[in-house]
Design an enzyme around this catalytic site. Structure first.
Site, PDB file in Angstrom:
ATOM      1  N   VAL A  56       0.817  -1.229   0.000  1.00 39.45           N
ATOM      2  CA  VAL A  56       0.000   0.000   0.000  1.00 39.45           C
ATOM      3  C   VAL A  56       0.848   1.276   0.000  1.00 39.45           C
ATOM      4  O   VAL A  56       0.361   2.343  -0.362  1.00 39.45           O
ATOM      5  CB  VAL A  56      -1.006   0.049   1.187  1.00 39.45           C
ATOM      6  CG1 VAL A  56      -2.027  -1.064   1.092  1.00 39.45           C
ATOM      7  CG2 VAL A  56      -0.302   0.070   2.536  1.00 39.45           C
ATOM      8  N   ASN A  82      -6.895  -0.818   6.580  1.00 41.07           N
ATOM      9  CA  ASN A  82      -6.468  -1.436   7.840  1.00 41.07           C
ATOM     10  C   ASN A  82      -4.962  -1.678   7.896  1.00 41.07           C
ATOM     11  O   ASN A  82      -4.389  -1.702   8.992  1.00 41.07           O
ATOM     12  CB  ASN A  82      -7.228  -2.770   8.003  1.00 41.07           C
ATOM     13  CG  ASN A  82      -6.538  -3.706   8.967  1.00 41.07           C
ATOM     14  OD1 ASN A  82      -6.642  -3.554  10.187  1.00 41.07           O
ATOM     15  ND2 ASN A  82      -5.781  -4.677   8.436  1.00 41.07           N
ATOM     16  N   SER A 134      -5.883   4.038  15.865  1.00 43.91           N
ATOM     17  CA  SER A 134      -5.478   3.358  17.097  1.00 43.91           C
ATOM     18  C   SER A 134      -5.881   4.237  18.267  1.00 43.91           C
ATOM     19  O   SER A 134      -5.997   5.467  18.126  1.00 43.91           O
ATOM     20  CB  SER A 134      -3.957   3.185  17.117  1.00 43.91           C
ATOM     21  OG  SER A 134      -3.503   2.855  18.412  1.00 43.91           O
ATOM     22  N   TYR A 147       4.818   6.063  15.117  1.00 42.37           N
ATOM     23  CA  TYR A 147       3.523   5.359  15.087  1.00 42.37           C
ATOM     24  C   TYR A 147       2.407   6.259  15.610  1.00 42.37           C
ATOM     25  O   TYR A 147       1.350   6.381  14.995  1.00 42.37           O
ATOM     26  CB  TYR A 147       3.617   4.080  15.918  1.00 42.37           C
ATOM     27  CG  TYR A 147       2.360   3.232  15.893  1.00 42.37           C
ATOM     28  CD1 TYR A 147       2.048   2.436  14.785  1.00 42.37           C
ATOM     29  CD2 TYR A 147       1.473   3.217  16.971  1.00 42.37           C
ATOM     30  CE1 TYR A 147       0.912   1.648  14.756  1.00 42.37           C
ATOM     31  CE2 TYR A 147       0.322   2.433  16.938  1.00 42.37           C
ATOM     32  CZ  TYR A 147       0.047   1.658  15.828  1.00 42.37           C
ATOM     33  OH  TYR A 147      -1.094   0.885  15.802  1.00 42.37           O
ATOM     34  N   SER A 150       1.615   8.862  13.138  1.00 42.76           N
ATOM     35  CA  SER A 150       0.883   8.322  11.978  1.00 42.76           C
ATOM     36  C   SER A 150      -0.581   8.096  12.314  1.00 42.76           C
ATOM     37  O   SER A 150      -1.467   8.365  11.498  1.00 42.76           O
ATOM     38  CB  SER A 150       1.534   7.019  11.489  1.00 42.76           C
ATOM     39  OG  SER A 150       1.248   5.927  12.357  1.00 42.76           O
ATOM     40  N   LYS A 151      -0.872   7.620  13.536  1.00 40.93           N
ATOM     41  CA  LYS A 151      -2.262   7.306  13.878  1.00 40.93           C
ATOM     42  C   LYS A 151      -3.078   8.575  14.143  1.00 40.93           C
ATOM     43  O   LYS A 151      -4.289   8.586  13.934  1.00 40.93           O
ATOM     44  CB  LYS A 151      -2.318   6.328  15.057  1.00 40.93           C
ATOM     45  CG  LYS A 151      -1.777   4.927  14.698  1.00 40.93           C
ATOM     46  CD  LYS A 151      -2.564   4.310  13.536  1.00 40.93           C
ATOM     47  CE  LYS A 151      -2.118   2.906  13.184  1.00 40.93           C
ATOM     48  NZ  LYS A 151      -2.908   2.313  12.085  1.00 40.93           N
ATOM     49  N   ILE A 179      -5.143  -5.456  20.793  1.00 46.00           N
ATOM     50  CA  ILE A 179      -5.957  -6.508  20.185  1.00 46.00           C
ATOM     51  C   ILE A 179      -5.045  -7.716  19.911  1.00 46.00           C
ATOM     52  O   ILE A 179      -3.898  -7.549  19.488  1.00 46.00           O
ATOM     53  CB  ILE A 179      -6.587  -6.016  18.848  1.00 46.00           C
ATOM     54  CG1 ILE A 179      -7.359  -4.686  19.033  1.00 46.00           C
ATOM     55  CG2 ILE A 179      -7.480  -7.093  18.238  1.00 46.00           C
ATOM     56  CD1 ILE A 179      -8.592  -4.745  19.916  1.00 46.00           C
TER      57      ILE A 179
HETATM   58  N1  LIG Z   1      -3.219  -5.203  17.252  1.00 45.24           N
HETATM   59  C1  LIG Z   1      -3.380  -4.094  17.959  1.00 45.24           C
HETATM   60  O1  LIG Z   1      -3.275  -4.107  19.206  1.00 45.24           O
HETATM   61  C2  LIG Z   1      -3.719  -2.793  17.297  1.00 45.24           C
HETATM   62  C3  LIG Z   1      -4.113  -1.730  18.102  1.00 45.24           C
HETATM   63  C4  LIG Z   1      -4.441  -0.518  17.502  1.00 45.24           C
HETATM   64  C5  LIG Z   1      -4.375  -0.383  16.124  1.00 45.24           C
HETATM   65  N2  LIG Z   1      -3.983  -1.436  15.362  1.00 45.24           N
HETATM   66  C6  LIG Z   1      -3.927  -1.233  13.910  1.00 45.24           C
HETATM   67  O2  LIG Z   1      -4.714  -2.221  13.274  1.00 45.24           O
HETATM   68  C7  LIG Z   1      -4.176  -2.493  11.976  1.00 45.24           C
HETATM   69  C8  LIG Z   1      -3.960  -3.981  11.833  1.00 45.24           C
HETATM   70  O3  LIG Z   1      -3.061  -4.393  12.858  1.00 45.24           O
HETATM   71  P1  LIG Z   1      -2.820  -5.931  13.233  1.00 45.24           P
HETATM   72  O4  LIG Z   1      -2.552  -5.972  14.670  1.00 45.24           O
HETATM   73  O5  LIG Z   1      -3.862  -6.791  12.638  1.00 45.24           O
HETATM   74  O6  LIG Z   1      -1.417  -6.139  12.456  1.00 45.24           O
HETATM   75  P2  LIG Z   1      -0.757  -7.447  11.826  1.00 45.24           P
HETATM   76  O7  LIG Z   1       0.705  -7.182  11.783  1.00 45.24           O
HETATM   77  O8  LIG Z   1      -1.249  -8.661  12.512  1.00 45.24           O
HETATM   78  O9  LIG Z   1      -1.344  -7.408  10.313  1.00 45.24           O
HETATM   79  C9  LIG Z   1      -1.022  -6.317   9.500  1.00 45.24           C
HETATM   80  C10 LIG Z   1      -1.549  -6.512   8.094  1.00 45.24           C
HETATM   81  O10 LIG Z   1      -1.178  -5.370   7.319  1.00 45.24           O
HETATM   82  C11 LIG Z   1      -0.491  -5.803   6.154  1.00 45.24           C
HETATM   83  N3  LIG Z   1       0.483  -4.798   5.761  1.00 45.24           N
HETATM   84  C12 LIG Z   1       1.446  -4.217   6.511  1.00 45.24           C
HETATM   85  N4  LIG Z   1       2.154  -3.360   5.754  1.00 45.24           N
HETATM   86  C13 LIG Z   1       1.610  -3.404   4.505  1.00 45.24           C
HETATM   87  C14 LIG Z   1       1.907  -2.770   3.286  1.00 45.24           C
HETATM   88  N5  LIG Z   1       2.923  -1.903   3.163  1.00 45.24           N
HETATM   89  N6  LIG Z   1       1.141  -3.063   2.201  1.00 45.24           N
HETATM   90  C15 LIG Z   1       0.131  -3.949   2.284  1.00 45.24           C
HETATM   91  N7  LIG Z   1      -0.198  -4.585   3.410  1.00 45.24           N
HETATM   92  C16 LIG Z   1       0.556  -4.320   4.497  1.00 45.24           C
HETATM   93  C17 LIG Z   1       0.156  -7.117   6.526  1.00 45.24           C
HETATM   94  O11 LIG Z   1       0.452  -7.866   5.355  1.00 45.24           O
HETATM   95  C18 LIG Z   1      -0.968  -7.726   7.393  1.00 45.24           C
HETATM   96  O12 LIG Z   1      -1.948  -8.282   6.534  1.00 45.24           O
HETATM   97  C19 LIG Z   1      -2.904  -1.660  11.866  1.00 45.24           C
HETATM   98  O13 LIG Z   1      -3.184  -0.456  11.179  1.00 45.24           O
HETATM   99  C20 LIG Z   1      -2.547  -1.370  13.316  1.00 45.24           C
HETATM  100  O14 LIG Z   1      -1.781  -0.200  13.466  1.00 45.24           O
HETATM  101  C21 LIG Z   1      -3.652  -2.635  15.901  1.00 45.24           C
END
Ligand SMILES: NC(=O)c1ccc[n+]([C@@H]2O[C@H](COP(=O)([O-])OP(=O)(O)OC[C@H]3O[C@@H](n4cnc5c(N)ncnc54)[C@H](O)[C@@H]3O)[C@@H](O)[C@H]2O)c1
Length: 258
Positions: A56, A82, A134, A147, A150-151, A179
């Site tokens: 992306v 996402n 986030s 981070y 960015s958020k 999460i």
């Molecule tokens: N897990 C948490 O506690 C949490 C909390 C707040 C926000 N978030 C946000 O939720 C979203 C998903 O997080 P997650 O925990 O599922 O992460 P994860 O690492 O488990 O999954 C991330 C996904 O994003 C994809 N991705 C990353 N960089 C990419 C790129 N350059 N191009 C295409 N795809 C890309 C990966 O391939 C994967 O499918 C993120 O934006 C993260 O910042 C997560």
């Protein structure tokens, strides 16, 4: 079930694992046509979902991928931005490469994908975008300067899209706290090493900081995204919805009586 999600073309970025995977499966359960774009195609693919490999943060890659998706599916009705990465450092320890990597994925990634989806949404006179920000766009942890920045930026872009394209296109953000995903396991490993028992203990500790007493499940974020993408949220746009188990309302100090 939301009756109005059936048959909709839904594009989910970062759909290969974690929250994005749960979002993709949630829409598939609603009989939507789900398209997932991520850096890697997962091993455990679901035959209701079409997977594309796409970075992306790479404008050209996104442009070509979305052109291919539109020529195959005809349209995109719902976009869930996402995909995101997290790396940890205070400002003086954040190298330019780390800064660019995080901003290019978490912010420019949303710009890239939304920009190339917008013409088809404008042509349809309707569209719905949900951005995954986030809780760190509100309350923040130490050593996550890029981070956190960015958020916060995701909220600004969410509001701009909501204002510029209302009433035809709605755009909202979800703000998850901790999460249970591979991203959070990676964070736990950074703190306690690769020891299963210590990782579970660390994740339990993080959970206890949330008033709900636990960390969240990817499906709980997915449920909120589905609501925002459905007609059930028809008067909500430009909003930031916490999915944080109450974390952001909790003051770190206690009163004398407790
Ligand atoms: N897990 C948490 O506690 C949490 C909390 C707040 C926000 N978030 C946000 O939720 C979203 C998903 O997080 P997650 O925990 O599922 O992460 P994860 O690492 O488990 O999954 C991330 C996904 O994003 C994809 N991705 C990353 N960089 C990419 C790129 N350059 N191009 C295409 N795809 C890309 C990966 O391939 C994967 O499918 C993120 O934006 C993260 O910042 C997560």
């Amino acid at each position: 079930m939301y009756n109005d999600l059936k048959g909709k073309n839904v594009l989910v970025t970062g759909g290969s694992k974690g929250i994005g995977r749960a979002i993709s499966l949630g829409f598939a359960d609603e009989d939507a046509r789900v398209i997932s774009i991520s850096r890697n195609i997962p091993e455990d693919t679901d035959n209701r979902i079409t997977y594309y490999n796409c970075d992306v943060s790479n404008n050209n890659d996104v442009k070509n991928t979305i052109e291919n998706i539109i020529s195959e599916f005809g349209s995109i009705n719902i976009l869930v931005n996402n995909a995101g990465i997290e790396e940890y450092a205070s400002l003086d320890k954040t190298g330019e490469d780390m800064w660019d990597r995080i901003m290019d994925t978490n912010v420019k990634g949303i710009y890239n994908v939304s920009k190339y989806c917008m013409p088809v949404m404008l042509k349809n006179h309707s569209g719905n975008i949900v951005n995954v920000s986030s809780v760190q766009a509100d309350i923040i942890t130490k050593n996550a300067a890029a981070y956190v920045t960015s958020k916060h930026a995701v909220i600004g872009l969410t509001k701009s899209i909501a204002l510029d394209y209302a009433p035809e296109i709605r755009c909202n953000a979800v703000l998850p706290a901790t999460i249970d995903t591979p991203l959070v396991r990676k964070a736990a490993i950074l703190e306690v090493g690769n020891n299963e028992e210590k990782i579970s203990q660390k994740i339990r500790e993080w959970g206890l900081q949330h008033p709900m007493g636990r960390i969240g499940k990817p499906e709980e974020v997915a449920n909120t995204v589905l609501f925002l993408a459905s007609g059930q949220s028809s008067f909500i746009t430009g909003a930031s919805i916490m999915v944080d188990g109450g974390l952001s309302i909790k003051a770190p100090i206690s009163t004398p009586r407790n």
